[in-house]
Scaffold this motif. Structure first.
Motif, PDB file in Angstrom:
ATOM      1  N   ASP A  38      99.990  49.447 -16.189  1.00 45.57           N
ATOM      2  CA  ASP A  38     100.139  49.050 -17.595  1.00 45.57           C
ATOM      3  C   ASP A  38      98.814  48.553 -18.184  1.00 45.57           C
ATOM      4  O   ASP A  38      98.685  47.391 -18.596  1.00 45.57           O
ATOM      5  CB  ASP A  38     101.214  47.963 -17.737  1.00 45.57           C
ATOM      6  N   PRO A  39      97.802  49.420 -18.280  1.00 44.87           N
ATOM      7  CA  PRO A  39      96.480  48.960 -18.726  1.00 44.87           C
ATOM      8  C   PRO A  39      96.458  48.560 -20.205  1.00 44.87           C
ATOM      9  O   PRO A  39      97.167  49.138 -21.031  1.00 44.87           O
ATOM     10  CB  PRO A  39      95.598  50.200 -18.498  1.00 44.87           C
ATOM     11  N   LEU A  40      95.620  47.577 -20.523  1.00 43.61           N
ATOM     12  CA  LEU A  40      95.399  47.228 -21.923  1.00 43.61           C
ATOM     13  C   LEU A  40      94.744  48.398 -22.647  1.00 43.61           C
ATOM     14  O   LEU A  40      93.874  49.074 -22.084  1.00 43.61           O
ATOM     15  CB  LEU A  40      94.501  46.003 -22.035  1.00 43.61           C
ATOM     16  N   VAL A  41      95.174  48.631 -23.883  1.00 45.36           N
ATOM     17  CA  VAL A  41      94.598  49.725 -24.672  1.00 45.36           C
ATOM     18  C   VAL A  41      94.307  49.218 -26.085  1.00 45.36           C
ATOM     19  O   VAL A  41      95.062  48.416 -26.634  1.00 45.36           O
ATOM     20  CB  VAL A  41      95.535  50.951 -24.737  1.00 45.36           C
ATOM     21  N   PRO A  42      93.206  49.679 -26.694  1.00 50.73           N
ATOM     22  CA  PRO A  42      92.904  49.306 -28.084  1.00 50.73           C
ATOM     23  C   PRO A  42      93.681  50.178 -29.063  1.00 50.73           C
ATOM     24  O   PRO A  42      94.235  51.227 -28.690  1.00 50.73           O
ATOM     25  CB  PRO A  42      91.396  49.578 -28.186  1.00 50.73           C
ATOM     26  N   GLU A  43      93.709  49.749 -30.313  1.00 51.90           N
ATOM     27  CA  GLU A  43      94.410  50.527 -31.337  1.00 51.90           C
ATOM     28  C   GLU A  43      93.865  51.945 -31.446  1.00 51.90           C
ATOM     29  O   GLU A  43      94.621  52.887 -31.704  1.00 51.90           O
ATOM     30  CB  GLU A  43      94.300  49.820 -32.693  1.00 51.90           C
ATOM     31  N   GLU A  44      92.559  52.114 -31.251  1.00 49.51           N
ATOM     32  CA  GLU A  44      91.945  53.441 -31.348  1.00 49.51           C
ATOM     33  C   GLU A  44      92.610  54.422 -30.377  1.00 49.51           C
ATOM     34  O   GLU A  44      92.873  55.580 -30.724  1.00 49.51           O
ATOM     35  CB  GLU A  44      90.446  53.341 -31.080  1.00 49.51           C
ATOM     36  N   TYR A  45      92.879  53.985 -29.145  1.00 48.44           N
ATOM     37  CA  TYR A  45      93.543  54.849 -28.165  1.00 48.44           C
ATOM     38  C   TYR A  45      94.955  55.199 -28.635  1.00 48.44           C
ATOM     39  O   TYR A  45      95.405  56.344 -28.526  1.00 48.44           O
ATOM     40  CB  TYR A  45      93.639  54.151 -26.811  1.00 48.44           C
ATOM     41  N   ILE A  46      95.659  54.179 -29.111  1.00 52.11           N
ATOM     42  CA  ILE A  46      97.059  54.364 -29.501  1.00 52.11           C
ATOM     43  C   ILE A  46      97.174  55.417 -30.594  1.00 52.11           C
ATOM     44  O   ILE A  46      98.030  56.310 -30.533  1.00 52.11           O
ATOM     45  CB  ILE A  46      97.652  53.017 -29.966  1.00 52.11           C
ATOM     46  N   ILE A  47      96.301  55.340 -31.581  1.00 50.13           N
ATOM     47  CA  ILE A  47      96.338  56.297 -32.684  1.00 50.13           C
ATOM     48  C   ILE A  47      95.854  57.673 -32.224  1.00 50.13           C
ATOM     49  O   ILE A  47      96.458  58.702 -32.538  1.00 50.13           O
ATOM     50  CB  ILE A  47      95.492  55.775 -33.855  1.00 50.13           C
ATOM     51  N   ALA A  48      94.768  57.695 -31.438  1.00 55.34           N
ATOM     52  CA  ALA A  48      94.196  58.971 -30.992  1.00 55.34           C
ATOM     53  C   ALA A  48      95.177  59.768 -30.138  1.00 55.34           C
ATOM     54  O   ALA A  48      95.260  60.999 -30.260  1.00 55.34           O
ATOM     55  CB  ALA A  48      92.907  58.716 -30.211  1.00 55.34           C
ATOM     56  N   PHE A  49      95.931  59.096 -29.273  1.00 54.48           N
ATOM     57  CA  PHE A  49      96.862  59.791 -28.390  1.00 54.48           C
ATOM     58  C   PHE A  49      98.245  59.972 -29.003  1.00 54.48           C
ATOM     59  O   PHE A  49      99.142  60.499 -28.352  1.00 54.48           O
ATOM     60  CB  PHE A  49      96.967  59.065 -27.050  1.00 54.48           C
ATOM     61  N   GLY A  50      98.417  59.518 -30.234  1.00 56.78           N
ATOM     62  CA  GLY A  50      99.666  59.771 -30.948  1.00 56.78           C
ATOM     63  C   GLY A  50     100.843  58.926 -30.514  1.00 56.78           C
ATOM     64  O   GLY A  50     101.994  59.262 -30.803  1.00 56.78           O
ATOM     65  N   TRP A  51     100.582  57.798 -29.838  1.00 62.56           N
ATOM     66  CA  TRP A  51     101.694  56.930 -29.416  1.00 62.56           C
ATOM     67  C   TRP A  51     102.279  56.205 -30.618  1.00 62.56           C
ATOM     68  O   TRP A  51     103.463  55.900 -30.641  1.00 62.56           O
ATOM     69  CB  TRP A  51     101.214  55.930 -28.370  1.00 62.56           C
ATOM     70  N   ALA A  52     101.453  55.908 -31.599  1.00 61.96           N
ATOM     71  CA  ALA A  52     101.897  55.251 -32.837  1.00 61.96           C
ATOM     72  C   ALA A  52     100.840  55.487 -33.897  1.00 61.96           C
ATOM     73  O   ALA A  52      99.661  55.693 -33.585  1.00 61.96           O
ATOM     74  CB  ALA A  52     102.106  53.753 -32.612  1.00 61.96           C
ATOM     75  N   SER A  53     101.262  55.473 -35.156  1.00 67.80           N
ATOM     76  CA  SER A  53     100.333  55.643 -36.270  1.00 67.80           C
ATOM     77  C   SER A  53      99.766  54.289 -36.694  1.00 67.80           C
ATOM     78  O   SER A  53     100.230  53.236 -36.243  1.00 67.80           O
ATOM     79  CB  SER A  53     101.061  56.275 -37.459  1.00 67.80           C
ATOM     80  N   GLN A  54      98.768  54.334 -37.561  1.00 69.49           N
ATOM     81  CA  GLN A  54      98.220  53.072 -38.078  1.00 69.49           C
ATOM     82  C   GLN A  54      99.285  52.278 -38.818  1.00 69.49           C
ATOM     83  O   GLN A  54      99.360  51.046 -38.694  1.00 69.49           O
ATOM     84  CB  GLN A  54      97.034  53.351 -39.004  1.00 69.49           C
ATOM     85  N   GLN A  55     100.142  52.979 -39.570  1.00 66.54           N
ATOM     86  CA  GLN A  55     101.223  52.274 -40.267  1.00 66.54           C
ATOM     87  C   GLN A  55     102.190  51.648 -39.275  1.00 66.54           C
ATOM     88  O   GLN A  55     102.653  50.518 -39.463  1.00 66.54           O
ATOM     89  CB  GLN A  55     101.970  53.229 -41.209  1.00 66.54           C
ATOM     90  N   ASP A  56     102.497  52.398 -38.204  1.00 68.74           N
ATOM     91  CA  ASP A  56     103.350  51.838 -37.148  1.00 68.74           C
ATOM     92  C   ASP A  56     102.748  50.552 -36.595  1.00 68.74           C
ATOM     93  O   ASP A  56     103.444  49.543 -36.421  1.00 68.74           O
ATOM     94  CB  ASP A  56     103.525  52.825 -35.990  1.00 68.74           C
ATOM     95  N   LEU A  57     101.447  50.584 -36.306  1.00 69.97           N
ATOM     96  CA  LEU A  57     100.794  49.417 -35.716  1.00 69.97           C
ATOM     97  C   LEU A  57     100.806  48.232 -36.678  1.00 69.97           C
ATOM     98  O   LEU A  57     101.017  47.086 -36.256  1.00 69.97           O
ATOM     99  CB  LEU A  57      99.359  49.757 -35.311  1.00 69.97           C
ATOM    100  N   ASP A  58     100.599  48.502 -37.946  1.00 67.09           N
ATOM    101  CA  ASP A  58     100.673  47.415 -38.935  1.00 67.09           C
ATOM    102  C   ASP A  58     102.066  46.792 -38.928  1.00 67.09           C
ATOM    103  O   ASP A  58     102.218  45.560 -38.970  1.00 67.09           O
ATOM    104  CB  ASP A  58     100.342  47.934 -40.334  1.00 67.09           C
ATOM    105  N   ASP A  59     103.088  47.651 -38.867  1.00 63.31           N
ATOM    106  CA  ASP A  59     104.466  47.161 -38.858  1.00 63.31           C
ATOM    107  C   ASP A  59     104.784  46.441 -37.542  1.00 63.31           C
ATOM    108  O   ASP A  59     105.518  45.442 -37.531  1.00 63.31           O
ATOM    109  CB  ASP A  59     105.440  48.323 -39.058  1.00 63.31           C
ATOM    110  N   ILE A  60     104.229  46.942 -36.427  1.00 63.24           N
ATOM    111  CA  ILE A  60     104.462  46.311 -35.125  1.00 63.24           C
ATOM    112  C   ILE A  60     103.862  44.908 -35.098  1.00 63.24           C
ATOM    113  O   ILE A  60     104.495  43.954 -34.615  1.00 63.24           O
ATOM    114  CB  ILE A  60     103.883  47.183 -33.997  1.00 63.24           C
ATOM    115  N   VAL A  61     102.644  44.762 -35.606  1.00 64.54           N
ATOM    116  CA  VAL A  61     102.019  43.436 -35.651  1.00 64.54           C
ATOM    117  C   VAL A  61     102.858  42.485 -36.500  1.00 64.54           C
ATOM    118  O   VAL A  61     103.084  41.326 -36.126  1.00 64.54           O
ATOM    119  CB  VAL A  61     100.580  43.534 -36.190  1.00 64.54           C
ATOM    120  N   ALA A  62     103.330  42.963 -37.652  1.00 66.48           N
ATOM    121  CA  ALA A  62     104.152  42.121 -38.515  1.00 66.48           C
ATOM    122  C   ALA A  62     105.429  41.685 -37.795  1.00 66.48           C
ATOM    123  O   ALA A  62     105.820  40.512 -37.863  1.00 66.48           O
ATOM    124  CB  ALA A  62     104.486  42.859 -39.817  1.00 66.48           C
TER     125      ALA A  62
END
Length: 252
Positions: A129-153
């Motif tokens: 379960d390695p730590l990953v930055p937002e850049e990885y998450i968006i690049a690999f399609g696990w979640a969009s930037q909007q998803d991440l904004d909503d997840i943080v909220a």
């Protein structure tokens, strides 16, 4: 409720086919694991406690408008939940330094952080379960930037609720992790808090003594894990103050 087809089995829970389309039955096991399952044991009553505590937290979140997958508790070990598409991330919220962030940054455990910090780890046991930055998450399609904004909220709202509830019973919420799932209502997608919220997924310290009331008791051989979880449940009013350890039973 009759046992149905098994859909998935993890380290601490089993998911079964639900009674209606789009639902699952989530069963809480007594298994305890740490260090990516290198340390294992069976802790009598742990699943019962986590089922009741997760029900308490999920219901509280829904009462303040935070969406979750929880529908209702079925019995002492099982919940009825909505089936979701899990985003392959663990969302970690840290209020105080502990565990891996202390090791990474050389911070003394218990050091207050300047503000709640949200981190992500990629859900893959084989990789630890390695730590990953937002850049990885968006690049690999696990979640969009909007998803991440909503997840943080969502994560910060969970943190506000949990911190307040715990502080009210003399417990410090050091950190916690949640999982987020996608649910579709026709063509509309929304994000909800999924999986569980329990002492398995939180670090909880007594405000006065610093005594650990979470899975670190098992990780670090600090005593009886059921005693720690029972103390949390008693303080929150989930169990009567004079109750004994809950037994692993399936009755209501």
């Amino acid at each position: 409720m009759a046992r149905r087809k098994k859909i998935y089995e993890g380290k601490a829970k089993v998911l079964y086919e639900g009674p209606e389309p789009g639902t699952l039955v989530q069963y809480f096991k007594d298994d305890a694991t740490a260090f990516n399952a290198e340390k294992k044991d069976v802790i009598d009553g742990k699943g019962v406690l986590n089922n009741r505590l997760s029900e308490f937290f999920m219901t509280g979140l829904m009462n303040i408008g935070v969406p979750t997958h929880f529908i209702k508790r079925l019995n002492m070990r099982e919940q009825l939940v909505r089936q979701v598409e899990i985003i392959p991330l663990e969302v970690i919220v840290r209020n105080f330094a502990a565990g891996s962030i202390s090791k990474r940054l050389g911070l003394e455990e218990g050091t207050p952080l300047p503000r709640p910090i949200v981190e992500y780890s990629y859900k893959d046991d084989a990789l630890g379960d390695p730590l990953v930055p937002e850049e990885y998450i968006i690049a690999f399609g696990w979640a969009s930037q909007q998803d991440l904004d909503d997840i943080v909220a969502l994560a910060l709202r969970v943190n506000d609720f949990m911190s307040g509830v715990m502080h009210g019973v003399g417990i410090k919420l050091v950190d916690f992790k949640i999982e987020i799932g996608r649910i579709w209502d026709n063509d509309f997608m929304r994000l909800v808090v999924a999986d569980e919220i329990s002492p398995d997924s939180c670090r909880l310290w007594d405000v006065e003594t610093g005594k650990k009331l979470d899975k670190d008791v098992f990780r670090r051989d600090l005593g009886n894990l059921t005693d720690a979880y029972t103390e949390v449940a008693r303080r929150l009013g989930v169990l009567p103050a004079n109750s004994a350890h809950p037994k692993p039973t399936l009755i209501n």
